[in-house]
Motif scaffolding. Structure first.
Motif, short mmCIF file in Angstrom:
data_model
loop_
_atom_site.label_atom_id
_atom_site.label_comp_id
_atom_site.label_asym_id
_atom_site.label_seq_id
_atom_site.Cartn_x
_atom_site.Cartn_y
_atom_site.Cartn_z
N ALA A 130 0.94 -1.13 -0.05
CA ALA A 130 0.11 0.03 0.10
C ALA A 130 0.72 1.22 -0.02
N ARG A 179 -7.29 -8.29 -0.19
CA ARG A 179 -6.70 -7.18 0.82
C ARG A 179 -6.16 -6.33 0.02
N GLU A 180 -5.60 -6.30 -1.03
CA GLU A 180 -4.69 -5.42 -1.87
C GLU A 180 -5.73 -4.55 -2.55
N ALA A 233 -6.95 -2.35 0.19
CA ALA A 233 -5.81 -1.11 0.51
C ALA A 233 -5.87 -0.17 -0.55
N GLN A 273 -8.91 1.84 0.29
CA GLN A 273 -8.55 2.79 1.70
C GLN A 273 -7.82 4.03 1.34
#
Ligand SMILES: [Fe+2]
Ligand SMILES: [Fe+2]
Length: 324
Positions: A4, A286-287, A290, A293
């Motif tokens: 990230a 999850r990437e 990220a 986010q």
């Protein structure tokens, strides 16, 4: 896998404070110019930097071989086991379908914004620069959606339908939104797509034609975000607390809608993937989370400064797994 830290934000141009005041609700802290002053500045910038996608984009240029349509990291499957199993050409095809999906969603939300802006413009003084700029912004958005539509033809992919419940929610928004809700919704969606397109236009592994359209959109959207931001700093402090809480909740819920719009079943089917497997992988990626986010981190300082990150809305954000 890219971390990230290689990221998109947070953008420094907003000048707010990130994550400050947990547990507190702050109201207006920023002085902005009056409506006419903002509008005059933006009208002036519009004269200097506006584009016509029919003549300012090289539509006749062929696609470059072996070149992505979005930065790899912006693919909804980047970083997953499924992504690792795809060949490079299959990954490129996936980004082609994903760009088509994002553009079709872009046409949907921009048309929605145009309806809201046109509806609220009825209340603006006919001799004001504020009205003239609102009409200029409507002109920008019609050109953007035309550009996205032309790009869908050029890509020869999409459109892909998105979640009917989310579609219904946006139908309600366009029909019944109040002026503050309209600007709140417009601003955070524009902020999120701005962050993604800024990332894309700098990436030379992406088709130059795609980057050209990202650049046009980023330049013109900067004015729209300024218009919405300044207006919110005028409108929000006058609202009673209960309405501010409602707006704060709408942003938290809206981010989930934008996130879901990026993974549509037909898009994965068109890319030649098993839809169930791809949807499952994208949801738990999850990437991908990220990346979003980082987009969120760009705009939440301003929403915090506006008093739209409240203890209740913070709980909503957290329930969806977002950090604010
Ligand atoms: Fe736009
Ligand atoms: Fe816009």
């Amino acid at each position: 896998m890219t971390s990230a830290a290689s990221g998109i934000g947070p953008g420094g141009r907003t000048g707010g404070r990130s994550g400050a005041g947990a547990g507190k609700t702050r109201t207006r802290t920023r002085q902005v110019p009056d409506r006419e002053a903002t509008a005059i500045k933006l009208l002036d910038a519009s004269v200097k930097h506006s584009f016509d996608p029919r003549v300012d984009v090289a539509w006749d240029e062929p696609w470059l071989p072996d070149t992505f349509f979005l930065p790899e990291r912006l693919s909804t499957l980047y970083g997953t086991d499924l992504w690792e199993r795809l060949s490079r050409s299959h990954r490129i095809e996936l980004t082609r379908c994903e760009l088509a999906n994002n553009l079709a969603f872009g046409i949907w939300v921009e048309t929605l914004f145009m309806q809201m802006l046109a509806r609220h413009s009825l209340g603006y003084h006919p001799r004001s620069n504020h009205l003239r700029y609102a009409l200029t912004e409507l002109g920008d958005e019609t050109r953007h959606s035309t550009m996205f539509s032309l790009m869908l033809d050029k890509l020869d992919r999409g459109p892909y339908p998105f979640n009917p419940l989310d579609r219904f929610a946006t139908d309600l928004l366009r029909a019944f939104s109040t002026e503050p809700l309209a600007y709140v919704a417009v601003l955070f969606v524009e902020e999120m797509f701005d962050a993604l397109q800024r990332y894309g236009l700098k990436d030379d592994t992406v088709q130059p034609l795609c980057r050209q359209t990202f650049r046009i959109h980023v330049v013109e959207e900067a004015r729209h975000m300024r218009f919405a931001r300044d207006e919110l700093f005028r409108l929000i402090p006058r609202l009673p607390r209960v309405r501010r809480e409602g707006l704060a909740a709408a942003v938290a819920v809206g981010v989930g809608l934008v996130s879901r719009s990026m993974r549509t079943p037909q898009m994965y089917a068109d890319a030649g993937l098993d839809v169930r497997e791809a949807m499952r992988a994208a949801r738990s990626n999850r990437e991908g989370r990220a990346v979003l986010q980082e987009c969120i981190d760009r705009f939440t300082p301003v929403y915090d400064e506006l008093g739209l990150i409240t203890p209740a809305s913070r709980a909503l954000w957290r329930a969806q797994g977002w950090r604010v």
